[in-house]
Design a protein around this motif. Structure first.
Motif, mmCIF file in Angstrom:
data_model
loop_
_atom_site.group_PDB
_atom_site.id
_atom_site.type_symbol
_atom_site.label_atom_id
_atom_site.label_comp_id
_atom_site.label_asym_id
_atom_site.label_seq_id
_atom_site.Cartn_x
_atom_site.Cartn_y
_atom_site.Cartn_z
ATOM 1 N N LEU A 1 9.151 -19.418 21.278
ATOM 2 C CA LEU A 1 7.702 -19.423 21.104
ATOM 3 C C LEU A 1 7.121 -18.035 21.364
ATOM 4 N N VAL A 2 7.617 -17.375 22.412
ATOM 5 C CA VAL A 2 7.133 -16.026 22.717
ATOM 6 C C VAL A 2 7.508 -15.056 21.596
ATOM 7 N N VAL A 3 8.747 -15.144 21.104
ATOM 8 C CA VAL A 3 9.184 -14.261 20.018
ATOM 9 C C VAL A 3 8.338 -14.482 18.772
ATOM 10 N N HIS A 4 8.082 -15.740 18.417
ATOM 11 C CA HIS A 4 7.261 -16.023 17.242
ATOM 12 C C HIS A 4 5.827 -15.533 17.447
ATOM 13 N N ALA A 5 5.309 -15.701 18.649
ATOM 14 C CA ALA A 5 3.949 -15.225 18.909
ATOM 15 C C ALA A 5 3.865 -13.714 18.793
ATOM 16 N N ILE A 6 4.868 -13.006 19.341
ATOM 17 C CA ILE A 6 4.882 -11.545 19.232
ATOM 18 C C ILE A 6 5.050 -11.121 17.780
ATOM 19 N N GLY A 7 5.957 -11.804 17.047
ATOM 20 C CA GLY A 7 6.142 -11.478 15.627
ATOM 21 C C GLY A 7 4.883 -11.694 14.813
ATOM 22 N N LEU A 8 4.191 -12.805 15.087
ATOM 23 C CA LEU A 8 2.950 -13.082 14.373
ATOM 24 C C LEU A 8 1.893 -12.041 14.697
ATOM 25 N N TRP A 9 1.836 -11.642 15.969
ATOM 26 C CA TRP A 9 0.865 -10.612 16.354
ATOM 27 C C TRP A 9 1.183 -9.282 15.680
ATOM 28 N N LEU A 10 2.465 -8.894 15.665
ATOM 29 C CA LEU A 10 2.847 -7.642 15.011
ATOM 30 C C LEU A 10 2.565 -7.696 13.514
ATOM 31 N N PHE A 11 2.813 -8.865 12.902
ATOM 32 C CA PHE A 11 2.574 -8.985 11.462
ATOM 33 C C PHE A 11 1.093 -8.866 11.136
ATOM 34 N N THR A 12 0.277 -9.602 11.891
ATOM 35 C CA THR A 12 -1.158 -9.573 11.604
ATOM 36 C C THR A 12 -1.791 -8.224 11.930
ATOM 37 N N SER A 13 -1.275 -7.555 12.965
ATOM 38 C CA SER A 13 -1.859 -6.267 13.341
ATOM 39 C C SER A 13 -1.256 -5.108 12.578
ATOM 40 N N GLY A 14 -0.037 -5.301 12.025
ATOM 41 C CA GLY A 14 0.615 -4.210 11.309
ATOM 42 C C GLY A 14 0.521 -4.314 9.807
ATOM 43 N N PHE A 15 0.881 -5.476 9.250
ATOM 44 C CA PHE A 15 0.885 -5.641 7.802
ATOM 45 C C PHE A 15 -0.474 -6.096 7.277
ATOM 46 N N LEU A 16 -1.132 -6.959 8.019
ATOM 47 C CA LEU A 16 -2.428 -7.459 7.552
ATOM 48 C C LEU A 16 -3.550 -6.596 8.130
ATOM 49 N N LEU A 17 -3.455 -5.316 7.841
ATOM 50 C CA LEU A 17 -4.480 -4.400 8.333
ATOM 51 C C LEU A 17 -5.816 -4.677 7.657
ATOM 52 N N THR A 18 -6.855 -4.388 8.355
ATOM 53 C CA THR A 18 -8.197 -4.478 7.798
ATOM 54 C C THR A 18 -8.627 -3.092 7.339
ATOM 55 N N ARG A 19 -8.924 -2.986 6.076
ATOM 56 C CA ARG A 19 -9.316 -1.682 5.536
ATOM 57 C C ARG A 19 -10.718 -1.322 6.021
ATOM 58 N N LEU A 20 -10.849 -0.091 6.463
ATOM 59 C CA LEU A 20 -12.143 0.418 6.888
ATOM 60 C C LEU A 20 -12.781 1.136 5.701
ATOM 61 N N VAL A 21 -13.825 0.556 5.183
ATOM 62 C CA VAL A 21 -14.505 1.117 4.019
ATOM 63 C C VAL A 21 -15.674 1.971 4.496
ATOM 64 N N LEU A 22 -15.669 3.226 4.063
ATOM 65 C CA LEU A 22 -16.771 4.131 4.371
ATOM 66 C C LEU A 22 -17.754 4.108 3.206
ATOM 67 N N HIS A 23 -18.954 3.723 3.474
ATOM 68 C CA HIS A 23 -19.949 3.602 2.404
ATOM 69 C C HIS A 23 -20.650 4.923 2.117
ATOM 70 N N GLU A 24 -20.447 5.936 2.953
ATOM 71 C CA GLU A 24 -21.052 7.231 2.680
ATOM 72 C C GLU A 24 -20.363 7.883 1.476
ATOM 73 N N LYS A 25 -21.116 8.649 0.707
ATOM 74 C CA LYS A 25 -20.585 9.323 -0.474
ATOM 75 C C LYS A 25 -20.705 10.841 -0.287
ATOM 76 N N SER A 26 -19.645 11.521 -0.671
ATOM 77 C CA SER A 26 -19.667 12.988 -0.612
ATOM 78 C C SER A 26 -20.496 13.538 -1.758
ATOM 79 N N THR A 27 -21.039 14.711 -1.546
ATOM 80 C CA THR A 27 -21.798 15.398 -2.597
ATOM 81 C C THR A 27 -21.301 16.828 -2.726
ATOM 82 N N CYS A 28 -21.506 17.391 -3.896
ATOM 83 C CA CYS A 28 -20.982 18.718 -4.187
ATOM 84 C C CYS A 28 -21.621 19.786 -3.305
ATOM 85 N N ASP A 29 -22.876 19.636 -2.980
ATOM 86 C CA ASP A 29 -23.589 20.681 -2.238
ATOM 87 C C ASP A 29 -23.506 20.504 -0.731
ATOM 88 N N MET A 30 -22.705 19.537 -0.252
ATOM 89 C CA MET A 30 -22.549 19.334 1.187
ATOM 90 C C MET A 30 -21.063 19.298 1.542
#
Length: 341
Positions: A82-111
């Motif tokens: 049970l401990v091994v499965h819990a650790i594996g599930l935690w590693l999978f969700t935190s490592g493979f199922l990453l949450t993408r951080l989307v930056l909504h700011e846009k770069s501009t040529c003059d900045m």
């Protein structure tokens, strides 16, 4: 009228005195036998019964201890699982199922992102860095492995060896103008996730893998958005995944999208790219585009259908070699060519 027969008489029942006498007699006989056994060094019947009872109790205690030991080992094993499965599930969700951080700011040529940039902050001359080329052609050959492009012994048993030598030849013959480098992609390596990574600079995640069959438009800052916002024209020919991610970005009159999920078809997309891209490389087409993208799928489909050792893979690599050679022969010195996987 019925007649009753005479009653049969059985043996007389013993009275209590007789029973007591018999018991006393049997007791004396037993005591005598026990005394005789004691004189001869043997155990009495009672002692033997008591010893047998003690032995049974010891055996029962031993069985109980063994059972308890097995029970605790079983509980410990399943707790460990049970401990091994819990650790594996935690590693999978935190490592493979990453949450993408989307930056909504846009770069501009003059900045610019840092002070002291060498660019002229002008889309025509260079925003954050001085412009080196006027236009760019990106040839994306899906599933093109690095070992497909480097030379091997002529007697190599692998069908895919030495079928696509042009890139390495250019890097050796013109090192000031060309170079060849390996690229290791982070999983997942599905087309949609890799296109997101290439155009936005973010890491793809397994959560996005399901979107490969129907991706949503990218609304975060990306290279194609920057080109469009700065008045550049983008044309795309080949894999229709680009059109799902970047709707409205491409010049409709010169762009052409092809279905990308028919892995049994090795030629339609590649032939379409070849047919439509070369007219756009002619001098008369200058001004119709600033970025030209050709996305070929034949090598990828040959790998899925046959594997790299099949002659169909060698044929597709040879076709791509001839295709890139012709592209190089038709572009001018002000056009950058990028061939990638």
């Amino acid at each position: 009228m019925s007649q009753r027969g005479p009653k049969t008489k059985g043996p007389p029942l013993p009275d209590y005195k007789t029973i007591a006498a018999d018991w006393e007699k049997a007791k004396k006989a037993k005591d005598a036998a026990d005394a005789q056994a004691a004189r001869e060094g043997f155990s009495s019947e009672r002692e033997r019964a008591d010893a047998l009872q003690k032995q049974r109790e010891q055996v029962n205690k031993l069985r109980q201890k063994r059972y308890e030991r097995r029970w605790w080992w079983t509980v410990a094993f399943w707790a460990w699982m049970l401990v091994v499965h819990a650790i594996g599930l935690w590693l999978f969700t935190s490592g493979f199922l990453l949450t993408r951080l989307v930056l909504h700011e846009k770069s501009t040529c003059d900045m610019p992102p840092i002070d002291g940039t060498k660019g002229l902050l002008n889309p025509e001359e260079g925003c954050w860095h001085p412009k080196t080329f006027d236009r760019a052609v990106i040839i994306l050959i899906d599933a093109l492995r690095y070992d497909f492009t480097v030379p091997h012994a002529a007697d190599s048993p692998h069908a895919f060896h030495n079928a696509f030598p042009f890139l390495h030849e250019m890097a050796i013959q013109s090192p000031q103008n060309a170079f060849l480098r390996p690229f290791i992609a982070d999983p997942p390596t599905a087309t949609l996730q890799r296109l997101k990574g290439l155009t936005t600079g973010t890491l793809p995640t397994f959560v996005d893998l399901g979107s490969n069959f129907g991706g949503d438009a990218i609304d975060e800052d990306n290279l194609l958005m920057q080109l469009k916002n700065n008045g550049k024209k983008v044309a795309q020919i080949g894999d229709d995944t680009w059109w799902s991610l970047f709707p409205g970005y491409f010049e409709s009159n010169i762009s052409k999208a092809y279905d990308s999920f028919d892995v049994w078809d090795l030629h339609t997309v590649d032939n379409g790219v070849t047919e439509h891209i070369f007219p756009l490389l002619e001098p008369k087409a200058k001004g119709q585009w600033d970025l030209l993208i050709g996305h070929c799928l034949g090598v990828d489909h040959a790998g899925h259908r046959y594997g790299p050792e099949h002659h169909a893979m060698r044929s597709k690599l040879q076709q791509m070699d001839a295709f890139v050679r012709k592209v190089v022969s038709q572009i001018d010195d002000d056009t950058l060519l990028i061939v990638m996987e």
